[in-house]
Design an enzyme around this catalytic site. Sequence first.
Site, PDB file in Angstrom:
ATOM      1  N   GLY A  96       8.402 -22.626  41.527  1.00 17.94           N
ATOM      2  CA  GLY A  96       9.554 -22.295  42.685  1.00 17.94           C
ATOM      3  C   GLY A  96      10.835 -21.010  41.968  1.00 17.94           C
ATOM      4  N   VAL A  97      10.513 -20.133  42.494  1.00 14.30           N
ATOM      5  CA  VAL A  97      11.271 -18.776  42.740  1.00 14.30           C
ATOM      6  C   VAL A  97      12.514 -18.971  43.986  1.00 14.30           C
ATOM      7  CG1 VAL A  97      11.139 -17.915  40.596  1.00 14.30           C
ATOM      8  CG2 VAL A  97       9.416 -17.293  42.662  1.00 14.30           C
ATOM      9  N   GLY A  98      12.585 -20.428  44.888  1.00 17.28           N
ATOM     10  CA  GLY A  98      14.059 -19.980  45.220  1.00 17.28           C
ATOM     11  C   GLY A  98      15.313 -19.613  45.856  1.00 17.28           C
TER      12      GLY A  98
ATOM     13  N   TYR B  40      14.936 -18.502  41.534  1.00 15.07           N
ATOM     14  CA  TYR B  40      15.303 -17.252  41.677  1.00 15.07           C
ATOM     15  C   TYR B  40      16.043 -16.531  40.739  1.00 15.07           C
ATOM     16  CZ  TYR B  40      16.795 -12.557  42.875  1.00 15.07           C
ATOM     17  OH  TYR B  40      17.562 -10.816  43.020  1.00 15.07           O
TER      18      TYR B  40
ATOM     19  N   LYS C 186      27.358 -39.408  49.286  1.00 12.18           N
ATOM     20  CA  LYS C 186      26.528 -39.316  50.035  1.00 12.18           C
ATOM     21  C   LYS C 186      26.154 -38.956  51.912  1.00 12.18           C
ATOM     22  CE  LYS C 186      23.328 -35.513  49.017  1.00 12.18           C
ATOM     23  NZ  LYS C 186      22.800 -34.352  47.707  1.00 12.18           N
TER      24      LYS C 186
ATOM     25  N   VAL D  70      17.485 -21.377  43.692  1.00 11.20           N
ATOM     26  CA  VAL D  70      17.611 -21.909  41.994  1.00 11.20           C
ATOM     27  C   VAL D  70      17.075 -20.605  41.892  1.00 11.20           C
ATOM     28  CG1 VAL D  70      18.285 -23.454  40.526  1.00 11.20           C
ATOM     29  CG2 VAL D  70      19.061 -23.884  42.747  1.00 11.20           C
TER      30      VAL D  70
HETATM   31  P1  NAD Z   1      14.434 -24.182  47.344  1.00  9.73           P
HETATM   32  O1  NAD Z   1      13.613 -24.222  49.082  1.00  9.73           O
HETATM   33  O2  NAD Z   1      15.475 -22.266  47.831  1.00  9.73           O
HETATM   34  O3  NAD Z   1      13.680 -23.080  46.561  1.00  9.73           O
HETATM   35  C1  NAD Z   1      12.466 -24.014  46.296  1.00  9.73           C
HETATM   36  C2  NAD Z   1      11.608 -22.757  46.222  1.00  9.73           C
HETATM   37  O4  NAD Z   1      10.349 -23.717  45.690  1.00  9.73           O
HETATM   38  C3  NAD Z   1      10.529 -22.007  47.135  1.00  9.73           C
HETATM   39  O5  NAD Z   1      10.591 -20.531  47.213  1.00  9.73           O
HETATM   40  C4  NAD Z   1       9.190 -22.539  47.699  1.00  9.73           C
HETATM   41  O6  NAD Z   1       8.532 -21.336  48.426  1.00  9.73           O
HETATM   42  C5  NAD Z   1       9.168 -22.920  46.221  1.00  9.73           C
HETATM   43  N1  NAD Z   1       7.988 -23.945  46.304  1.00  9.73           N
HETATM   44  C6  NAD Z   1       7.657 -25.655  47.036  1.00  9.73           C
HETATM   45  N2  NAD Z   1       7.028 -26.086  46.301  1.00  9.73           N
HETATM   46  C7  NAD Z   1       5.863 -25.561  45.661  1.00  9.73           C
HETATM   47  C8  NAD Z   1       4.754 -25.539  45.162  1.00  9.73           C
HETATM   48  N3  NAD Z   1       3.434 -26.539  44.660  1.00  9.73           N
HETATM   49  N4  NAD Z   1       5.051 -24.851  43.551  1.00  9.73           N
HETATM   50  C9  NAD Z   1       5.205 -23.989  43.837  1.00  9.73           C
HETATM   51  N5  NAD Z   1       6.562 -23.354  44.426  1.00  9.73           N
HETATM   52  C10 NAD Z   1       6.881 -24.288  45.490  1.00  9.73           C
HETATM   53  O7  NAD Z   1      15.377 -24.838  47.064  1.00  9.73           O
HETATM   54  P2  NAD Z   1      16.527 -24.336  45.511  1.00  9.73           P
HETATM   55  O8  NAD Z   1      18.328 -24.523  46.347  1.00  9.73           O
HETATM   56  O9  NAD Z   1      16.114 -23.259  44.870  1.00  9.73           O
HETATM   57  O10 NAD Z   1      16.125 -25.464  44.547  1.00  9.73           O
HETATM   58  C11 NAD Z   1      14.764 -26.258  44.215  1.00  9.73           C
HETATM   59  C12 NAD Z   1      15.479 -27.158  43.747  1.00  9.73           C
HETATM   60  O11 NAD Z   1      16.994 -26.948  43.048  1.00  9.73           O
HETATM   61  C13 NAD Z   1      15.413 -28.284  44.355  1.00  9.73           C
HETATM   62  O12 NAD Z   1      14.642 -29.793  44.253  1.00  9.73           O
HETATM   63  C14 NAD Z   1      16.585 -28.938  44.192  1.00  9.73           C
HETATM   64  O13 NAD Z   1      16.765 -30.281  45.075  1.00  9.73           O
HETATM   65  C15 NAD Z   1      17.665 -28.514  43.342  1.00  9.73           C
HETATM   66  N6  NAD Z   1      18.506 -28.291  43.116  1.00  9.73           N
HETATM   67  C16 NAD Z   1      19.264 -27.344  43.325  1.00  9.73           C
HETATM   68  C17 NAD Z   1      20.691 -27.274  43.558  1.00  9.73           C
HETATM   69  C18 NAD Z   1      21.670 -25.497  44.194  1.00  9.73           C
HETATM   70  O14 NAD Z   1      22.538 -25.481  43.505  1.00  9.73           O
HETATM   71  N7  NAD Z   1      20.218 -25.855  45.729  1.00  9.73           N
HETATM   72  C19 NAD Z   1      21.322 -28.223  42.946  1.00  9.73           C
HETATM   73  C20 NAD Z   1      20.669 -28.338  41.915  1.00  9.73           C
HETATM   74  C21 NAD Z   1      19.411 -28.876  41.965  1.00  9.73           C
END
Ligand code: NAD
Length: 358
Positions: A180-182, A186, A80, A184
Site C-alpha cells: 500500500g503506497v497511498g 508513499y 473518536k 503514508v
Molecule cells: P490511503 O488510503 O491513502 O492508502 C492506502 C493504500 O493502500 C492505497 O493506495 C490503496 O490503493 C492501497 N491498498 C488497499 N488495499 C490494498 C491491498 N490489498 N494491497 C495493496 N494495496 C492496497 O491510506 P493512508 O492514509 O495511507 O493510511 C494507510 C493505513 O495507515 C491505514 O490503515 C490507516 O488507518 C493507517 N494510518 C494512517 C495514518 C495517516 O496519517 N494517514 C495514521 C495512522 C494510521
Amino acid sequence: MDLFGHLSAYDFGEVHFKHDKASGLKAIVAVHDSRLGPALGGCRFLPYDSDEDAIIDALRLARGMTYKAALARLPHGGGKSVLIRPKQHFDRVAMFRAFGNFIEDLRGHYITAEDSGTSLEDMEVIRTVTKHVTGVGPAHGGSGDPSPFTALGVRRGIEASVKYRMKRDSLDGIHVAVQGVGHVGYHLCKELHAQGAKISVADIDPLKAERAQREFGAVIVPLEQIFEIECDVIAPCALGSALNDTSIPRIKARIVAGAANNQLAQPRHGDDLHARGILYAPDYAINAGGLCNVAQEVIGYDAEKARDKTMKIFDRRFEISDRSEKTGTPTYRVADQLVEEKLAKISKSGVRAAAAQS
Ligand code: NAD
C-alpha cells in the site's frame, strides 16, 4: 441493543450523542479514557448499516486512541467521533457546523481531527464554531496532512526493529516490502529511499505503485506476493487485518513494521508471529507520528517539536522489544501492558501530567 454491554466490553468510558434535526446530523462522540488529558481522535463520516454499527465503530476506535496516545507519551486520552452519513441529500457545511457546536458543548473534553470520510475543509467549518479541532490548514495555524509525520514515525519504528533484530544502525541496503503506497506508504518510501533502503511495493492502484517505482526506484511486486518475497522488513500500509492465517505462514522477512491500523486480524496472530520468530512492531506503537503532529497543534503548532516527539517512537519501539525478550511475551501484548500499567498508576496517584510524560 445492549449499550452498556458494549461499553463494558470496550472498557468504557463515556459516550455522547447528538441528533440535530435541521442539518440531519447524527453524531456519536466516544471518550474512552481521559485520565492522561482531553480525549483526542479523528472524526469519521461514513454510511453505516445500523446505529449499533456506528456506535461499535466509535467505541473500538476511541479505545485504540487511548493506547496510541499513552504509548506516545502524549497528554491525551482516547476519543473518536462518528457521524452517520445520510443516504439522502444533505448540506455538508450545515452538518459540520452543527457537529462543531456539539463539540463546543463538550468544552474541550474531546478534541476532533480528520479521519476517514472527512477533510481539511470539514475541519475548517468546525473551526468556525469551536477551537477544539485539529488538522486544520497551515494557513490557520494548523498542522495540515499528518501522513508525512506518520511515515517518519514508521521509519523510526523500522530502524529500531532493524537495530534490535539485525544489529544494524542504518537502513542502508535493508530491503523493505511496502504493502500500500497511498498517503503514508508513499511518504514511507520517500523516507526509506533517503536512508538507502531497497524497496519493493504492491498497490491495488497501479498508478501509485508506478509513482514509487519512478521516484524511489521501487520494484513492483504482484499484490498476492508482497508478503512472501525475500526481504528484511514487511511494512503493511494498506488496510487492517493484513496479518492473518493466510499471510503469516508465507512471511520470509524477520520483521513486520508498518502504518496500517489493526494489522493483526486477531490477537492470536501476534502470538503466531512471535512463535515464528518474526519481530512485530505493534501498529499503534509506531504509527503515532500523525497523532504527535495534531497533539502539537492543540498547544500551538510547532513542526520541529512534533518532529522531535515523532523521532522518539524509536525509543518506545526499542523498549517494547527489550521487555518482550526478557519476559518471552509477544510484542503486541507488551505494548498493551505498558499502557495499562501507566493508566493504573494514574488511577492510584491521581497525578495526570507527570504520568503522561513517563
Ligand atoms: P490511503 O488510503 O491513502 O492508502 C492506502 C493504500 O493502500 C492505497 O493506495 C490503496 O490503493 C492501497 N491498498 C488497499 N488495499 C490494498 C491491498 N490489498 N494491497 C495493496 N494495496 C492496497 O491510506 P493512508 O492514509 O495511507 O493510511 C494507510 C493505513 O495507515 C491505514 O490503515 C490507516 O488507518 C493507517 N494510518 C494512517 C495514518 C495517516 O496519517 N494517514 C495514521 C495512522 C494510521
